[in-house]
Design a protein around this motif. Structure first.
Motif, PDB file in Angstrom:
ATOM      1  N   ILE A 290      21.668 -39.838  59.175  1.00 45.30           N
ATOM      2  CA  ILE A 290      21.072 -40.018  57.849  1.00 45.30           C
ATOM      3  C   ILE A 290      19.810 -40.855  57.896  1.00 45.30           C
ATOM      4  O   ILE A 290      19.255 -41.223  56.870  1.00 45.30           O
ATOM      5  CB  ILE A 290      22.053 -40.665  56.856  1.00 45.30           C
ATOM      6  N   ARG A 291      19.340 -41.121  59.103  1.00 40.18           N
ATOM      7  CA  ARG A 291      18.197 -42.019  59.244  1.00 40.18           C
ATOM      8  C   ARG A 291      16.982 -41.503  58.475  1.00 40.18           C
ATOM      9  O   ARG A 291      16.230 -42.286  57.900  1.00 40.18           O
ATOM     10  CB  ARG A 291      17.848 -42.183  60.712  1.00 40.18           C
ATOM     11  N   ARG A 292      16.790 -40.172  58.459  1.00 37.26           N
ATOM     12  CA  ARG A 292      15.630 -39.594  57.783  1.00 37.26           C
ATOM     13  C   ARG A 292      16.024 -38.804  56.547  1.00 37.26           C
ATOM     14  O   ARG A 292      15.279 -37.929  56.102  1.00 37.26           O
ATOM     15  CB  ARG A 292      14.868 -38.702  58.746  1.00 37.26           C
ATOM     16  N   ALA A 293      17.181 -39.135  56.012  1.00 40.78           N
ATOM     17  CA  ALA A 293      17.624 -38.451  54.801  1.00 40.78           C
ATOM     18  C   ALA A 293      17.323 -39.296  53.576  1.00 40.78           C
ATOM     19  O   ALA A 293      17.251 -40.521  53.649  1.00 40.78           O
ATOM     20  CB  ALA A 293      19.127 -38.182  54.862  1.00 40.78           C
ATOM     21  N   ALA A 294      17.168 -38.643  52.462  1.00 40.69           N
ATOM     22  CA  ALA A 294      17.245 -39.325  51.178  1.00 40.69           C
ATOM     23  C   ALA A 294      18.723 -39.359  50.803  1.00 40.69           C
ATOM     24  O   ALA A 294      19.404 -38.330  50.854  1.00 40.69           O
ATOM     25  CB  ALA A 294      16.454 -38.592  50.112  1.00 40.69           C
ATOM     26  N   VAL A 295      19.214 -40.535  50.467  1.00 39.21           N
ATOM     27  CA  VAL A 295      20.619 -40.693  50.086  1.00 39.21           C
ATOM     28  C   VAL A 295      20.663 -41.369  48.727  1.00 39.21           C
ATOM     29  O   VAL A 295      19.964 -42.347  48.482  1.00 39.21           O
ATOM     30  CB  VAL A 295      21.392 -41.527  51.120  1.00 39.21           C
ATOM     31  N   ALA A 296      21.476 -40.811  47.867  1.00 38.81           N
ATOM     32  CA  ALA A 296      21.555 -41.327  46.501  1.00 38.81           C
ATOM     33  C   ALA A 296      22.997 -41.537  46.086  1.00 38.81           C
ATOM     34  O   ALA A 296      23.925 -40.951  46.647  1.00 38.81           O
ATOM     35  CB  ALA A 296      20.883 -40.356  45.535  1.00 38.81           C
ATOM     36  N   TRP A 297      23.148 -42.378  45.097  1.00 41.57           N
ATOM     37  CA  TRP A 297      24.428 -42.556  44.423  1.00 41.57           C
ATOM     38  C   TRP A 297      24.263 -42.069  42.988  1.00 41.57           C
ATOM     39  O   TRP A 297      23.290 -42.412  42.315  1.00 41.57           O
ATOM     40  CB  TRP A 297      24.863 -44.016  44.427  1.00 41.57           C
ATOM     41  N   PHE A 298      25.254 -41.304  42.559  1.00 38.06           N
ATOM     42  CA  PHE A 298      25.360 -40.869  41.180  1.00 38.06           C
ATOM     43  C   PHE A 298      26.723 -41.306  40.666  1.00 38.06           C
ATOM     44  O   PHE A 298      27.612 -41.631  41.440  1.00 38.06           O
ATOM     45  CB  PHE A 298      25.244 -39.340  41.071  1.00 38.06           C
ATOM     46  N   ARG A 299      26.885 -41.308  39.371  1.00 39.35           N
ATOM     47  CA  ARG A 299      28.197 -41.628  38.810  1.00 39.35           C
ATOM     48  C   ARG A 299      28.462 -40.748  37.605  1.00 39.35           C
ATOM     49  O   ARG A 299      27.535 -40.261  36.949  1.00 39.35           O
ATOM     50  CB  ARG A 299      28.286 -43.103  38.427  1.00 39.35           C
ATOM     51  N   GLN A 300      29.741 -40.578  37.347  1.00 36.93           N
ATOM     52  CA  GLN A 300      30.150 -39.764  36.208  1.00 36.93           C
ATOM     53  C   GLN A 300      31.341 -40.417  35.534  1.00 36.93           C
ATOM     54  O   GLN A 300      32.403 -40.587  36.154  1.00 36.93           O
ATOM     55  CB  GLN A 300      30.500 -38.341  36.645  1.00 36.93           C
ATOM     56  N   ALA A 301      31.138 -40.789  34.296  1.00 38.18           N
ATOM     57  CA  ALA A 301      32.208 -41.355  33.492  1.00 38.18           C
ATOM     58  C   ALA A 301      32.895 -40.233  32.723  1.00 38.18           C
ATOM     59  O   ALA A 301      32.305 -39.169  32.501  1.00 38.18           O
ATOM     60  CB  ALA A 301      31.636 -42.389  32.529  1.00 38.18           C
ATOM     61  N   PRO A 302      34.134 -40.429  32.298  1.00 41.96           N
ATOM     62  CA  PRO A 302      34.853 -39.388  31.560  1.00 41.96           C
ATOM     63  C   PRO A 302      34.083 -38.932  30.334  1.00 41.96           C
ATOM     64  O   PRO A 302      33.613 -39.753  29.541  1.00 41.96           O
ATOM     65  CB  PRO A 302      36.162 -40.079  31.169  1.00 41.96           C
ATOM     66  N   GLY A 303      33.931 -37.634  30.204  1.00 42.83           N
ATOM     67  CA  GLY A 303      33.252 -37.075  29.042  1.00 42.83           C
ATOM     68  C   GLY A 303      31.749 -37.173  29.072  1.00 42.83           C
ATOM     69  O   GLY A 303      31.091 -36.806  28.096  1.00 42.83           O
ATOM     70  N   LYS A 304      31.209 -37.655  30.180  1.00 46.75           N
ATOM     71  CA  LYS A 304      29.755 -37.804  30.287  1.00 46.75           C
ATOM     72  C   LYS A 304      29.219 -37.005  31.457  1.00 46.75           C
ATOM     73  O   LYS A 304      29.960 -36.629  32.363  1.00 46.75           O
ATOM     74  CB  LYS A 304      29.384 -39.276  30.440  1.00 46.75           C
ATOM     75  N   GLU A 305      27.922 -36.765  31.424  1.00 45.50           N
ATOM     76  CA  GLU A 305      27.289 -36.063  32.525  1.00 45.50           C
ATOM     77  C   GLU A 305      27.084 -37.005  33.711  1.00 45.50           C
ATOM     78  O   GLU A 305      27.036 -38.226  33.559  1.00 45.50           O
ATOM     79  CB  GLU A 305      25.949 -35.481  32.073  1.00 45.50           C
ATOM     80  N   ARG A 306      26.956 -36.387  34.875  1.00 46.82           N
ATOM     81  CA  ARG A 306      26.672 -37.173  36.063  1.00 46.82           C
ATOM     82  C   ARG A 306      25.281 -37.784  35.933  1.00 46.82           C
ATOM     83  O   ARG A 306      24.331 -37.107  35.540  1.00 46.82           O
ATOM     84  CB  ARG A 306      26.759 -36.288  37.297  1.00 46.82           C
ATOM     85  N   GLU A 307      25.173 -39.067  36.256  1.00 43.20           N
ATOM     86  CA  GLU A 307      23.894 -39.748  36.108  1.00 43.20           C
ATOM     87  C   GLU A 307      23.479 -40.426  37.398  1.00 43.20           C
ATOM     88  O   GLU A 307      24.314 -40.877  38.191  1.00 43.20           O
ATOM     89  CB  GLU A 307      23.949 -40.773  34.967  1.00 43.20           C
ATOM     90  N   PHE A 308      22.186 -40.521  37.567  1.00 43.26           N
ATOM     91  CA  PHE A 308      21.598 -41.164  38.734  1.00 43.26           C
ATOM     92  C   PHE A 308      21.831 -42.667  38.671  1.00 43.26           C
ATOM     93  O   PHE A 308      21.729 -43.286  37.611  1.00 43.26           O
ATOM     94  CB  PHE A 308      20.101 -40.862  38.767  1.00 43.26           C
ATOM     95  N   VAL A 309      22.133 -43.250  39.833  1.00 42.42           N
ATOM     96  CA  VAL A 309      22.330 -44.693  39.916  1.00 42.42           C
ATOM     97  C   VAL A 309      21.267 -45.337  40.807  1.00 42.42           C
ATOM     98  O   VAL A 309      20.554 -46.241  40.388  1.00 42.42           O
ATOM     99  CB  VAL A 309      23.732 -45.030  40.455  1.00 42.42           C
ATOM    100  N   ALA A 310      21.173 -44.858  42.047  1.00 37.09           N
ATOM    101  CA  ALA A 310      20.231 -45.459  42.996  1.00 37.09           C
ATOM    102  C   ALA A 310      19.982 -44.483  44.134  1.00 37.09           C
ATOM    103  O   ALA A 310      20.810 -43.590  44.385  1.00 37.09           O
ATOM    104  CB  ALA A 310      20.777 -46.770  43.550  1.00 37.09           C
ATOM    105  N   ALA A 311      18.859 -44.646  44.803  1.00 38.85           N
ATOM    106  CA  ALA A 311      18.541 -43.798  45.946  1.00 38.85           C
ATOM    107  C   ALA A 311      17.680 -44.556  46.936  1.00 38.85           C
ATOM    108  O   ALA A 311      16.930 -45.467  46.562  1.00 38.85           O
ATOM    109  CB  ALA A 311      17.832 -42.523  45.499  1.00 38.85           C
TER     110      ALA A 311
END
Length: 124
Positions: free
Chosen positions: A28-49
């Motif tokens: 993953i050294r040259r990958a973009a890696v992100a965290w997303f989250r999804q709460a109940p009843g909500k769309e998946r949202e961006f957190v950090a990358a």
């Protein structure tokens, strides 16, 4: 390529957690890696990358509280979450991509590889 997300749990407001996203099958050294989250009843949202050149991105809601980092030797990306709030409760997913452009780094649909998710629950 497989991504394994871990580190979630049940904590109280104000506590900290560190999530890990460990990759297998490719560095993953040259990958973009992100965290997303999804709460109940909500769309998946961006957190950090973290971009392939280590430029960092954060959602406004977590800026100053969360820190994303990469340990290439361990093929792992971390999300250090401090000062957790009940509204941070969600399933957190990590995602990786080796071709994504900077303009798409906050867009879930642009990532080819996903981990299975780890539950974070913050009680008030």
């Amino acid at each position: 390529v497989q991504l394994q997300a871990s580190g979630g749990g049940l904590v109280q407001a104000g506590d900290s957690l560190r999530l890990s996203c460990t990759a297998s099958g490719r560095s993953i050294r040259r990958a973009a890696v992100a965290w997303f989250r999804q709460a109940p009843g909500k769309e998946r949202e961006f957190v950090a990358a973290i971009r392939r050149d280590d430029i960092l991105y954060y959602a406004e809601s977590v800026k100053g509280r969360f820190t994303i980092s990469r340990d290439s030797a361990k093929n792992t990306v971390y999300l250090q979450m401090n000062s957790l709030k009940p509204e941070d409760t969600a399933v957190y997913y990590c995602a990786a991509d080796w071709q994504i452009t900077a303009g798409n780094i906050r867009t879930a649909g642009q990532y080819d590889y996903w981990g299975q998710g780890t539950q974070v629950t913050v009680s008030s």
